[in-house]
Design an enzyme around this catalytic site. Structure first.
Site, short mmCIF file in Angstrom:
data_model
loop_
_atom_site.label_atom_id
_atom_site.label_comp_id
_atom_site.label_asym_id
_atom_site.label_seq_id
_atom_site.Cartn_x
_atom_site.Cartn_y
_atom_site.Cartn_z
N MET A 186 -0.35 -5.47 7.71
CA MET A 186 -1.54 -6.21 8.09
C MET A 186 -2.57 -5.25 8.68
SD MET A 186 -3.18 -9.05 8.21
CE MET A 186 -2.15 -10.51 8.14
N ARG A 235 -13.91 -7.53 2.38
CA ARG A 235 -12.92 -7.19 3.38
C ARG A 235 -12.43 -5.75 3.21
NH1 ARG A 235 -7.24 -5.41 3.54
NH2 ARG A 235 -6.37 -6.15 5.52
N VAL A 236 -12.34 -5.03 4.32
CA VAL A 236 -11.78 -3.69 4.35
C VAL A 236 -10.66 -3.67 5.37
CG1 VAL A 236 -12.21 -1.26 4.88
CG2 VAL A 236 -13.95 -2.60 3.67
N GLY A 237 -9.50 -3.15 4.99
CA GLY A 237 -8.38 -3.04 5.91
C GLY A 237 -8.31 -1.67 6.54
N THR A 268 0.82 -1.20 0.00
CA THR A 268 0.00 0.00 0.00
C THR A 268 0.86 1.26 0.00
OG1 THR A 268 -1.74 -1.11 1.23
CG2 THR A 268 -1.66 1.28 1.40
N THR A 302 1.24 0.75 6.75
CA THR A 302 1.17 -0.26 5.71
C THR A 302 1.35 -1.62 6.37
OG1 THR A 302 2.08 -0.97 3.56
CG2 THR A 302 3.64 -0.19 5.20
#
Length: 332
Positions: free
Chosen positions: A244, A219-221, A191, A242
């Site tokens: 997990m 899924r949204v991080g 990212t 950036t």
């Protein structure tokens, strides 16, 4: 490190991951520097970004150098990576979810503390620009899925297929085993999170991603979530993350780092504490990566990560530099 796939054990194999160009991970034509403490020199304007996204920081710097504001610089820089088809972690050409759909998340934040974001948006190549439109032209701060796409089209953005031949082949290869095992730093980028201070001393930030490779649909991080993937306070500074995303979300990492700087920590000290909060609360920290970047109002910066291999691109005083981050777990 396949987009957010710079996440699981480096020893894990078997994923068919798309290879990115060496120009994205090489620092042959940038000055390489080991950075473990905040910069001692206070100079603005400045732009910093996760990983060696030198083309992105160059584009942002060109805006700043001409006297442009930090928000325009952030948008210009992030758009470079969103448009790069060789970058399989951001924008057009991003790796799809398990169902073969490319879904994008992005957010942007300005000097007034205003914020705009989109999540799970399909078919629009520049989510950072859509996020800015959400911030400036709607009463909301976050739009999701089809609503975000519909809004983008209403604002003049064109729908396009974000999958390309390489990402389709990689997805087909992945489906042979359908193993969900992201790999730490395998592509040495992820990212893009970016922070910039303009000549007036005003700071803005942005973050854009296509998320974890082969993630579950929906899924949204952390990247588009205020306080997690990005936080800006124009009286203090900013931070971005950036890695997990689930772990960054749990600790509201970027907000934490800015608050630590408010309390007097240097950007470097704040990033190190942000990582420490994760590794002390999760015994499985060796199995994933998180990296932070911070910038204070004086133009001092810091970066820190769990595993070695992370670094940032910095443009300051007309010079672009690759800064290798120190890490909690040292490289062998």
């Amino acid at each position: 490190m396949k987009r957010r796939n710079f996440l699981k054990k480096a020893s894990v194999t078997g994923l068919g991951l798309v290879t990115v160009s060496s120009s994205m991970i090489s620092c042959d034509d940038t000055q390489k520097e080991k950075k473990t403490v905040s910069a001692s020199k206070t100079v603005v304007p400045v732009v910093v970004a996760t990983w060696n996204f030198k083309n992105a920081t160059k584009a942002a710097w060109e805006v700043l150098e001409k006297g442009g504001n930090s928000l325009d610089a952030i948008e210009a820089g992030c758009r470079v990576e969103e448009a790069d088809l060789k970058n399989t972690t951001v924008g057009n050409g991003g790796t799809p979810d398990r169902d073969g759909n490319v879904t994008l998340d992005a957010c942007i934040m300005n000097k007034e503390g205003n914020y705009g974001a989109v999540v799970c948006m399909e078919n629009i190549a520049h989510p950072i620009s859509v996020a800015r439109k959400v911030m400036e032209d709607t009463p909301h701060v976050l739009l999701a899925g089809k609503g975000a796409e519909q809004f983008a089209v209403s604002q003049g953005f064109k729908r396009e297929n974000l999958l390309n031949e390489n990402t389709i082949k990689a997805w087909e290869k992945w489906k042979e085993k359908s193993e969900y095992k992201p790999i730490i730093n395998i592509e040495n980028h992820d990212t893009i999170g970016m922070l910039a201070i303009d000549k007036n001393g005003d700071i803005s930030g942005g973050c854009t991603t296509s998320g974890l490779a082969y993630k579950m649909a929906g899924r949204v991080g952390d990247s588009a979530v205020i306080g997690s993937g990005l936080f800006i306070d124009n009286t203090v500074g900013g931070a971005t993350a950036t890695g997990m995303g689930e772990e960054v979300l749990k600790t509201v990492g970027s907000f934490l780092i800015v608050e630590l700087m408010r309390q007097g920590r240097t950007p470097q000290e704040a990033c190190e504490e942000g990582v420490r909060r994760i590794v002390t609360s999760n015994p499985n920290f060796k199995n994933f990566q998180v990296g932070y970047v911070a910038l204070n109002k004086k133009g001092e910066y810091g970066c820190y990560c769990i595993h070695g291999g992370f670094g940032i691109s910095k443009y300051q005083e007309g010079e672009q530099t690759y800064v290798e981050s120190d890490s909690h777990i040292k490289k062998a």
